[in-house]
Design a protein around this motif. Structure first.
Motif, PDB file in Angstrom:
ATOM      1  N   SER A 103       6.586  -6.044   3.240  1.00 27.30           N
ATOM      2  CA  SER A 103       5.329  -6.542   3.447  1.00 27.30           C
ATOM      3  C   SER A 103       4.430  -6.466   2.186  1.00 27.30           C
ATOM      4  O   SER A 103       3.819  -7.608   2.071  1.00 27.30           O
ATOM      5  N   THR A 104       4.534  -5.557   1.249  1.00 23.49           N
ATOM      6  CA  THR A 104       3.855  -5.607  -0.126  1.00 23.49           C
ATOM      7  C   THR A 104       4.339  -6.668  -0.859  1.00 23.49           C
ATOM      8  O   THR A 104       3.563  -7.618  -1.254  1.00 23.49           O
ATOM      9  N   VAL A 105       5.620  -7.040  -1.020  1.00 23.65           N
ATOM     10  CA  VAL A 105       5.954  -8.173  -1.481  1.00 23.65           C
ATOM     11  C   VAL A 105       5.500  -9.447  -0.900  1.00 23.65           C
ATOM     12  O   VAL A 105       5.231 -10.227  -1.695  1.00 23.65           O
ATOM     13  N   ARG A 106       5.369  -9.490   0.420  1.00 24.74           N
ATOM     14  CA  ARG A 106       5.033 -10.831   1.125  1.00 24.74           C
ATOM     15  C   ARG A 106       3.574 -11.184   0.541  1.00 24.74           C
ATOM     16  O   ARG A 106       3.167 -12.194   0.435  1.00 24.74           O
ATOM     17  N   GLU A 107       2.831 -10.012   0.756  1.00 25.70           N
ATOM     18  CA  GLU A 107       1.340 -10.252   0.402  1.00 25.70           C
ATOM     19  C   GLU A 107       1.040 -10.602  -0.829  1.00 25.70           C
ATOM     20  O   GLU A 107       0.221 -11.461  -1.270  1.00 25.70           O
TER      21      GLU A 107
ATOM     22  N   GLU B 280      -1.230  -5.684  -5.556  1.00 24.93           N
ATOM     23  CA  GLU B 280      -1.897  -6.308  -6.727  1.00 24.93           C
ATOM     24  C   GLU B 280      -1.055  -6.132  -8.099  1.00 24.93           C
ATOM     25  O   GLU B 280      -1.099  -6.738  -8.901  1.00 24.93           O
ATOM     26  N   ARG B 281      -0.532  -4.901  -8.064  1.00 20.67           N
ATOM     27  CA  ARG B 281       0.417  -4.781  -9.310  1.00 20.67           C
ATOM     28  C   ARG B 281       1.421  -5.707  -9.329  1.00 20.67           C
ATOM     29  O   ARG B 281       2.219  -6.134 -10.365  1.00 20.67           O
ATOM     30  N   VAL B 282       2.238  -5.906  -8.236  1.00 20.41           N
ATOM     31  CA  VAL B 282       3.017  -7.163  -8.052  1.00 20.41           C
ATOM     32  C   VAL B 282       2.616  -8.337  -8.707  1.00 20.41           C
ATOM     33  O   VAL B 282       3.131  -9.031  -9.270  1.00 20.41           O
ATOM     34  N   VAL B 283       1.550  -8.920  -8.007  1.00 17.89           N
ATOM     35  CA  VAL B 283       0.800 -10.191  -8.366  1.00 17.89           C
ATOM     36  C   VAL B 283       0.734 -10.269  -9.922  1.00 17.89           C
ATOM     37  O   VAL B 283       0.882 -11.028 -10.416  1.00 17.89           O
ATOM     38  N   GLU B 284       0.223  -9.014 -10.486  1.00 19.03           N
ATOM     39  CA  GLU B 284       0.000  -8.985 -11.909  1.00 19.03           C
ATOM     40  C   GLU B 284       0.995  -9.080 -12.664  1.00 19.03           C
ATOM     41  O   GLU B 284       1.218  -9.915 -13.629  1.00 19.03           O
TER      42      GLU B 284
END
Lengths: 254, 254
Positions: free
Chosen positions: A52-56, A16-20
DNA sequence: GGTAATTTGTTCGTATGTATG
DNA sequence: CCATACATACGAACAAATTAC
């Protein structure tokens, strides 16, 4: 003794932090449509998270219609120009899971379309008026397939002439949902030919009112036209609510 | 010689197939709100994909507001009742990325709210009318904080009374976006007190028209009320388009 | 209340197909 | 055609959180 007012912290996932952050960069204009994000491997370094986190995160951004990534693309994910696809998707979901009736959708269309026409009658340019007229002409000479396309073109020209992008997008989204819902029924209508002729007549009347600058008349005609077109497919008990938008005989007129 | 007409196949990702199946199960009603999905490990067996793929699919479904998963929950992801959160998100994104102006948003609110009020004047129950009246009473006795809440309650009661869920949801979404956009400005308004008093007067007039069943009058008053409330925060050149919804002096009335 | 079992969150490594130059 | 870099997808492992006993 009251200390500082702490706020509850929700556990926020790494993705979520990445998305934000990416979302913020796009919304703030730091990233413009057409530009590329760093590659996934580069992103995992910059955010210091795993692949994986980046991909999500990218999946979520893709679901929101903000980016698109293709396999093998050496440039990384592409920032997309805004498209109402996400809005379309969520409204379609709303229509399905929230059990929106066809009556409610048509009623919403009546509201939005008549507002668009009311505004268009005031704010249209000559060019936009010509587009509407051309669309009506195409409706006259079209088979039942091209008829729908010309109808869409007319309403789209009206929506653009309204000068309100939100109205334009929402009319488009709701129209396509309604059309999808009853595509089969309309095609198999026994009196499809008569329905088309009547619809063309209505459109000509609306166009004339827009040309004359009489917004209230144009809006009233468009509501009536849409009611006539869809009423047969709507249960009688729902039609009452739709007629509540119609039967002020003098709405908007002298 | 023309063979069978093959259609082009777009490369569809594994996670998309998972999303489609789960989404279909939810929209078809096979999965109802409150029910649980199998655990991620169970899903990877059923779909015969890896856990990463299952997780990407769950992220997308979560972004669309269909499910929610919590760490450690032995029951798997929960199917959520529909919430307009996804619609809200995509419309907010639209407002930011597509550079919707405050004027366009307020104009859209004027259209939706006046439609809701027009319908509510016809279709309201006595109970809903009492809710509206109670909200107006609360506006009178409220400080500037509670004032906003009471205002929301009034418009929400109206939207529910319209009988159209789509109108109800969209008015709510657009209202919150508008309120967010100008939250600071309203609070620091020099004549906030006067603005509140005038707004209360407008709401009382609208309420009276709804009670009397005069939808066109109520709708016209509500448009005027909203224009008065927001006009100061909207550039002069944009106000012209908003007034196009107002200055049919006789819209909807005799 | 504490502990064990299970689940999600996250990381890391690897293999494969694909697009670019 | 080849080399490179990329996204896609898989699988194993550990940490953190939740539930149930």
């Amino acid at each position: 003794m009251s200390g500082p007012r702490f706020e509850p912290v929700r556990a926020v996932r790494a993705y979520e932090r990445v998305v934000e952050q990416v979302e913020g960069a796009i919304e703030s204009g730091a990233l413009s449509p057409g530009e590329r994000l760093p590659s996934e491997r580069e992103l995992m370094v910059q955010f210091s998270v795993s692949r994986s986190t980046v991909r999500e995160a990218l999946r979520v951004l893709q679901a929101r219609g903000l980016v698109r990534s293709r396999p093998g693309d050496p440039n990384g994910a592409e920032v997309l120009p805004f498209s109402p696809a996400a809005l379309h998707k969520s409204m379609t979901t709303l229509a399905r899971v929230s059990e929106l009736s066809l009556g409610e959708l048509v009623q919403f269309r009546m509201v939005l379309d008549s507002a668009a026409i009311l505004l268009a009658a005031r704010l249209r340019t000559e060019e936009q008026l010509a587009e509407m007229a051309a669309a009506v002409e195409r409706m006259k000479e079209a088979d039942s397939e091209a008829f729908g396309a010309a109808d869409v073109a007319f309403h789209d020209a009206v929506a653009r002439a309204s000068g309100n992008k939100l109205i334009q997008i929402c009319t488009d989204v709701v129209r396509s949902i309604v059309v999808d819902l009853i595509a089969g029924k309309i095609a198999s209508a026994p009196d499809g030919e008569a329905l088309m002729r009547r619809s063309i007549g209505h459109h000509e009347e609306v166009l004339a009112a827009v040309r004359a600058g009489d917004g209230p008349l144009a809006a009233r005609l468009s509501r009536q036209s849409m009611y006539d077109y869809y009423a047969d497919y709507i249960p009688a008990e729902e039609r009452v609510a739709l007629r509540a938008l119609l039967d002020y005989g003098d709405i908007g007129g002298p």
